[in-house]
Design a protein around this motif. Structure first.
Motif, PDB file in Angstrom:
ATOM      1  N   VAL A  62       0.835  -1.208   0.000  1.00  7.32           N
ATOM      2  CA  VAL A  62       0.000   0.000   0.000  1.00  7.32           C
ATOM      3  C   VAL A  62       0.866   1.252   0.000  1.00  7.32           C
ATOM      4  O   VAL A  62       0.606   2.209  -0.741  1.00  7.32           O
ATOM      5  N   ARG A  63       1.936   1.261   0.801  1.00  5.99           N
ATOM      6  CA  ARG A  63       2.819   2.427   0.844  1.00  5.99           C
ATOM      7  C   ARG A  63       3.527   2.623  -0.496  1.00  5.99           C
ATOM      8  O   ARG A  63       3.719   3.763  -0.934  1.00  5.99           O
ATOM      9  N   MET A  64       3.903   1.522  -1.176  1.00  9.40           N
ATOM     10  CA  MET A  64       4.534   1.630  -2.486  1.00  9.40           C
ATOM     11  C   MET A  64       3.558   2.228  -3.505  1.00  9.40           C
ATOM     12  O   MET A  64       3.926   3.102  -4.285  1.00  9.40           O
ATOM     13  N   ARG A  65       2.305   1.798  -3.456  1.00  4.94           N
ATOM     14  CA  ARG A  65       1.300   2.373  -4.365  1.00  4.94           C
ATOM     15  C   ARG A  65       1.099   3.849  -4.089  1.00  4.94           C
ATOM     16  O   ARG A  65       0.942   4.640  -5.021  1.00  4.94           O
ATOM     17  N   GLU A 106       4.383  10.198  -7.058  1.00  2.00           N
ATOM     18  CA  GLU A 106       5.380  10.483  -8.091  1.00  2.00           C
ATOM     19  C   GLU A 106       4.712  10.783  -9.423  1.00  2.00           C
ATOM     20  O   GLU A 106       5.153  11.659 -10.162  1.00  2.00           O
ATOM     21  N   THR A 107       3.639  10.073  -9.731  1.00  2.00           N
ATOM     22  CA  THR A 107       2.917  10.306 -10.979  1.00  2.00           C
ATOM     23  C   THR A 107       2.319  11.704 -10.992  1.00  2.00           C
ATOM     24  O   THR A 107       2.410  12.415 -11.989  1.00  2.00           O
ATOM     25  N   LEU A 143       4.996  18.441 -16.473  1.00  2.00           N
ATOM     26  CA  LEU A 143       4.890  18.310 -17.921  1.00  2.00           C
ATOM     27  C   LEU A 143       4.366  19.604 -18.536  1.00  2.00           C
ATOM     28  O   LEU A 143       3.465  20.236 -17.996  1.00  2.00           O
ATOM     29  N   PRO A 144       4.904  19.988 -19.679  1.00  2.00           N
ATOM     30  CA  PRO A 144       4.394  21.189 -20.339  1.00  2.00           C
ATOM     31  C   PRO A 144       3.009  20.926 -20.931  1.00  2.00           C
ATOM     32  O   PRO A 144       2.683  19.810 -21.304  1.00  2.00           O
ATOM     33  N   VAL A 145       2.225  21.973 -21.022  1.00  2.00           N
ATOM     34  CA  VAL A 145       0.899  21.860 -21.625  1.00  2.00           C
ATOM     35  C   VAL A 145       1.073  21.972 -23.128  1.00  2.00           C
ATOM     36  O   VAL A 145       1.696  22.898 -23.639  1.00  2.00           O
TER      37      VAL A 145
END
Length: 80
Positions: free
Chosen positions: A52-55, A61-62, A69-71
């Protein structure tokens, strides 16, 4: 899925405890106001806690990556 039959601790209970800040197995049990009795569930609780902590880290991070990210604007939208 039941992780601890002695305390009726399920994977949802583990996920909820982690979402509320649990980082150790004892904190997961405490969130249900119980403690490990026979001990057979402890490896499962630890495994579920890590998963669960990894998810959570991957999701964070995502989100952080997406914020950088540029638009991209399509050229057709600009000419309209």
């Amino acid at each position: 899925m039941v992780i601890c039959s002695c305390n009726s601790l399920t994977h949802k209970d583990v996920e909820s405890a982690v979402a509320h800040g649990a980082t150790r197995p004892s904190e997961i049990y405490a969130s249900k106001r119980c403690k490990a009795q026979c001990g057979n569930c402890v490896p499962g609780v630890v495994c579920m806690l890590k998963e669960v902590r990894m998810r959570q880290r991957q999701a964070a991070e995502t989100v952080a990556h997406a914020a950088c990210l540029p638009v991209v604007v399509q050229s057709e939208a600009l000419s309209a």
